[in-house]
Design an enzyme around this catalytic site. Structure first.
Site, PDB file in Angstrom:
ATOM      1  N   ARG A  91     -15.084  -9.372 -20.295  1.00 46.33           N
ATOM      2  CA  ARG A  91     -16.235  -9.269 -21.204  1.00 46.33           C
ATOM      3  C   ARG A  91     -16.268 -10.533 -22.076  1.00 46.33           C
ATOM      4  O   ARG A  91     -15.248 -10.889 -22.667  1.00 46.33           O
ATOM      5  CB  ARG A  91     -16.144  -7.994 -22.069  1.00 46.33           C
ATOM      6  CG  ARG A  91     -16.291  -6.721 -21.229  1.00 46.33           C
ATOM      7  CD  ARG A  91     -16.595  -5.504 -22.075  1.00 46.33           C
ATOM      8  NE  ARG A  91     -17.943  -5.512 -22.584  1.00 46.33           N
ATOM      9  CZ  ARG A  91     -18.392  -4.664 -23.503  1.00 46.33           C
ATOM     10  NH1 ARG A  91     -17.581  -3.741 -24.006  1.00 46.33           N
ATOM     11  NH2 ARG A  91     -19.642  -4.717 -23.925  1.00 46.33           N
ATOM     12  N   ARG A 100     -13.748   0.259 -24.910  1.00 43.43           N
ATOM     13  CA  ARG A 100     -14.740  -0.694 -25.411  1.00 43.43           C
ATOM     14  C   ARG A 100     -14.585  -0.768 -26.921  1.00 43.43           C
ATOM     15  O   ARG A 100     -13.778  -0.070 -27.506  1.00 43.43           O
ATOM     16  CB  ARG A 100     -16.172  -0.359 -24.953  1.00 43.43           C
ATOM     17  CG  ARG A 100     -16.544   1.055 -24.697  1.00 43.43           C
ATOM     18  CD  ARG A 100     -16.649   1.928 -25.923  1.00 43.43           C
ATOM     19  NE  ARG A 100     -17.451   1.309 -26.949  1.00 43.43           N
ATOM     20  CZ  ARG A 100     -17.346   1.560 -28.235  1.00 43.43           C
ATOM     21  NH1 ARG A 100     -16.456   2.468 -28.687  1.00 43.43           N
ATOM     22  NH2 ARG A 100     -18.103   0.972 -29.137  1.00 43.43           N
ATOM     23  N   GLY A 101     -15.379  -1.686 -27.517  1.00 46.43           N
ATOM     24  CA  GLY A 101     -15.183  -1.947 -28.944  1.00 46.43           C
ATOM     25  C   GLY A 101     -14.240  -3.139 -29.068  1.00 46.43           C
ATOM     26  O   GLY A 101     -13.188  -3.173 -28.417  1.00 46.43           O
ATOM     27  N   ALA A 102     -14.636  -4.118 -29.883  1.00 47.25           N
ATOM     28  CA  ALA A 102     -13.925  -5.400 -29.883  1.00 47.25           C
ATOM     29  C   ALA A 102     -12.409  -5.292 -30.112  1.00 47.25           C
ATOM     30  O   ALA A 102     -11.614  -5.831 -29.321  1.00 47.25           O
ATOM     31  CB  ALA A 102     -14.571  -6.326 -30.907  1.00 47.25           C
ATOM     32  N   ASP A 146     -18.442  -8.005 -33.048  1.00 45.86           N
ATOM     33  CA  ASP A 146     -17.654  -8.449 -31.892  1.00 45.86           C
ATOM     34  C   ASP A 146     -17.211  -9.889 -32.036  1.00 45.86           C
ATOM     35  O   ASP A 146     -16.268 -10.329 -31.382  1.00 45.86           O
ATOM     36  CB  ASP A 146     -18.454  -8.272 -30.608  1.00 45.86           C
ATOM     37  CG  ASP A 146     -18.542  -6.807 -30.247  1.00 45.86           C
ATOM     38  OD1 ASP A 146     -19.338  -6.099 -30.887  1.00 45.86           O
ATOM     39  OD2 ASP A 146     -17.776  -6.382 -29.374  1.00 45.86           O
ATOM     40  N   GLN A 182     -23.859   4.434 -27.371  1.00 43.57           N
ATOM     41  CA  GLN A 182     -22.548   4.578 -28.033  1.00 43.57           C
ATOM     42  C   GLN A 182     -22.657   5.350 -29.353  1.00 43.57           C
ATOM     43  O   GLN A 182     -21.709   6.009 -29.771  1.00 43.57           O
ATOM     44  CB  GLN A 182     -21.927   3.204 -28.322  1.00 43.57           C
ATOM     45  CG  GLN A 182     -21.440   2.460 -27.094  1.00 43.57           C
ATOM     46  CD  GLN A 182     -22.481   1.471 -26.591  1.00 43.57           C
ATOM     47  OE1 GLN A 182     -23.678   1.722 -26.689  1.00 43.57           O
ATOM     48  NE2 GLN A 182     -22.045   0.367 -26.038  1.00 43.57           N
ATOM     49  N   ASN A 237     -23.075  -8.474 -33.098  1.00 47.17           N
ATOM     50  CA  ASN A 237     -22.746  -7.058 -32.881  1.00 47.17           C
ATOM     51  C   ASN A 237     -23.717  -6.498 -31.831  1.00 47.17           C
ATOM     52  O   ASN A 237     -24.562  -7.211 -31.291  1.00 47.17           O
ATOM     53  CB  ASN A 237     -22.826  -6.282 -34.207  1.00 47.17           C
ATOM     54  CG  ASN A 237     -22.256  -4.889 -34.106  1.00 47.17           C
ATOM     55  OD1 ASN A 237     -21.141  -4.697 -33.616  1.00 47.17           O
ATOM     56  ND2 ASN A 237     -22.996  -3.884 -34.518  1.00 47.17           N
ATOM     57  N   LYS A 238     -23.571  -5.243 -31.542  1.00 46.25           N
ATOM     58  CA  LYS A 238     -24.367  -4.580 -30.499  1.00 46.25           C
ATOM     59  C   LYS A 238     -25.864  -4.874 -30.638  1.00 46.25           C
ATOM     60  O   LYS A 238     -26.394  -4.892 -31.752  1.00 46.25           O
ATOM     61  CB  LYS A 238     -24.089  -3.063 -30.585  1.00 46.25           C
ATOM     62  CG  LYS A 238     -24.807  -2.198 -29.584  1.00 46.25           C
ATOM     63  CD  LYS A 238     -24.592  -2.619 -28.143  1.00 46.25           C
ATOM     64  CE  LYS A 238     -23.130  -2.729 -27.751  1.00 46.25           C
ATOM     65  NZ  LYS A 238     -22.937  -3.403 -26.427  1.00 46.25           N
TER      66      LYS A 238
HETATM   67  C1  LIG Z   1     -15.115  -1.928 -34.236  1.00 46.89           C
HETATM   68  S1  LIG Z   1     -16.004  -2.457 -33.033  1.00 46.89           S
HETATM   69  C2  LIG Z   1     -17.378  -3.484 -33.392  1.00 46.89           C
HETATM   70  C3  LIG Z   1     -18.131  -3.671 -32.165  1.00 46.89           C
HETATM   71  O1  LIG Z   1     -17.273  -3.864 -31.092  1.00 46.89           O
HETATM   72  C4  LIG Z   1     -19.104  -2.519 -31.895  1.00 46.89           C
HETATM   73  O2  LIG Z   1     -19.996  -2.430 -32.953  1.00 46.89           O
HETATM   74  C5  LIG Z   1     -19.809  -2.826 -30.623  1.00 46.89           C
HETATM   75  O3  LIG Z   1     -20.815  -3.507 -30.610  1.00 46.89           O
HETATM   76  C6  LIG Z   1     -19.193  -2.321 -29.379  1.00 46.89           C
HETATM   77  O4  LIG Z   1     -19.859  -2.744 -28.228  1.00 46.89           O
HETATM   78  P1  LIG Z   1     -19.397  -2.179 -26.808  1.00 46.89           P
HETATM   79  O5  LIG Z   1     -20.352  -2.835 -25.868  1.00 46.89           O
HETATM   80  O6  LIG Z   1     -19.502  -0.696 -26.864  1.00 46.89           O
HETATM   81  O7  LIG Z   1     -17.974  -2.668 -26.580  1.00 46.89           O
END
Ligand SMILES: CSC[C@@H](O)[C@@H](O)C(=O)COP(=O)(O)O
Length: 367
Positions: free
Chosen positions: A90, A53-55, A244, A203, A254-255
């Site tokens: 996603r 996970r993470g963009a 993201d 996270q 973002n999250k």
């Molecule tokens: C460097 S990653 C930036 C974002 O992807 C991060 O802040 C985030 O929101 C991740 O979400 P996730 O749902 O864990 O994939």
């Protein structure tokens, strides 16, 4: 970055040359396990279930997933099917679509029997570029922390609040929001990180805290609702988050929960930065609130929590009154007006079209 002193990346080619290994992030922080992805379906499941996970990492995994798909079906239809499967995993992180566009465009230029090797190599290049971008984000962003340290008198650590995990686990290495923190820590600027727990999937508590522990960066995990109070009492010098998807006008998705922190930061005069590589910018969008698709995830992430028991075993427990309906939007959008600056691999700019096109003038021509 290091795990028990050994350097790792979140994704890397398996020695067999036809698959990749990833760190299984659903097992952290209590167990460190690698998982081998050998097929398109393996990659799609890994992204959907958040093994990765993470963009930026989602983008790289999708690129490798498209390569793995070419081993089974390297026809034009095979490319289309694989892109559709991976794109559906996603919806919010634009890095996923960006990586798929880049690899599929490349693939269509070569004969089917060359496509696996071509895509695997291109995915590897995307991974290397991500590492370089994140390292550069770290260098630029650490200057913000160093300047703040000096401006605050230089006699106490800079307290940085971050949300979710935008560290090396969310990228291939280094991270986005955490890269400036690692770089500042390495150059001797004292930092203390306030880690938002980040419900529902935690996270922050699970992954960001794990990373910072592994690198000896002082930090404190706080409940998601604590940030506003701490900002009111001078307990936060700076916020840095990842993204993201960022619009051409500087809106930052973002999250879920990021927007509330930005509002509190604005109200309390705390600088609020987003750190992101070029692959996170969606140049086709201007209004993030209206236009960015927000992933709605399974309500079970809200009603249940998984953790370690005193005897070392794992358990999933119910935490919501049974039968209550739940909603689980996974991201929110922070409008550009609440963002002090965007930290990219090319430097830092204002969160605005002017700022972003100033750093990426070639995109202005394309627009
Ligand atoms: C460097 S990653 C930036 C974002 O992807 C991060 O802040 C985030 O929101 C991740 O979400 P996730 O749902 O864990 O994939």
């Amino acid at each position: 970055m290091n795990i028990d002193g050994q350097p790792y990346r979140t994704i890397f080619p398996d020695p067999d040359g036809v698959s990749v290994q990833v760190i299984d992030q659903t097992r952290l922080p209590f167990a460190f396990e690698l998982k081998r992805l050998a097929t398109l379906e393996d990659a799609a499941v890994a992204i959907r279930t958040m093994i990765v996970r993470g963009a930026p990492l989602i983008g790289v995994t999708a690129a490798y997933g498209l390569a793995l798909a070419m081993r089974a079906d390297a026809s034009h239809d095979g490319i289309d099917r694989a892109v559709a499967t991976l794109a559906a995993t996603r919806p919010t992180a634009i890095n996923l679509r960006w990586a798929l566009d880049r690899v599929s465009t490349n693939l269509r230029q070569v004969a089917p029997d060359e496509r696996f090797a071509r895509a695997f190599a291109e995915a590897g290049r995307i991974a290397e570029e991500d590492v370089a971008s994140c390292r550069a984000i770290g260098a630029h962003g650490s200057q913000v922390i160093a300047d703040l340290h000096r401006a605050k008198g230089g006699d106490r650590p800079v307290t940085v609040l971050t949300h979710c995990n935008a560290g090396w686990l969310a990228t291939v290495d280094w991270g986005t929001a955490l890269a400036p923190i690692y770089a500042a820590h390495e150059r001797g600027v004292p930092v203390h990180v306030l880690v938002d727990e980040t419900r529902p999937r935690s996270q922050g508590a699970a992954l960001t805290a794990f990373e910072l522990n592994g690198h000896g960066v002082p930090h404190t995990v706080i409940a998601d609702n604590a940030g506003g109070h701490l900002m009111q009492h001078g307990g936060v010098d700076l916020c840095i988050v990842g993204s993201d998807r960022t619009t051409a006008s500087g809106d930052v998705c973002n999250k879920i929960g990021t927007y509330l922190k930005a509002l509190a930061a604005h109200d309390n005069g705390v600088p609020f930065y987003a750190a992101l590589p070029f692959s996170t910018i969606d140049w086709t969008l201007d209004d993030g609130v209206k236009e960015i698709p927000i992933e709605e995830r399974d309500g079970r992430e809200v009603t249940h929590m998984t953790g370690r028991l005193a005897d070392g075993g794992f358990a999933t427990i119910e935490v919501v009154s049974p039968g209550s309906p739940v909603a689980n939007p996974a991201f929110d959008v922070t409008p550009a007006r609440l963002v002090t600056g965007i930290i990219t691999e090319r430097g830092i700019c204002e969160a605005s079209a002017e700022g972003l096109y100033g750093l990426y003038p070639e995109r202005r021509k394309a627009a």
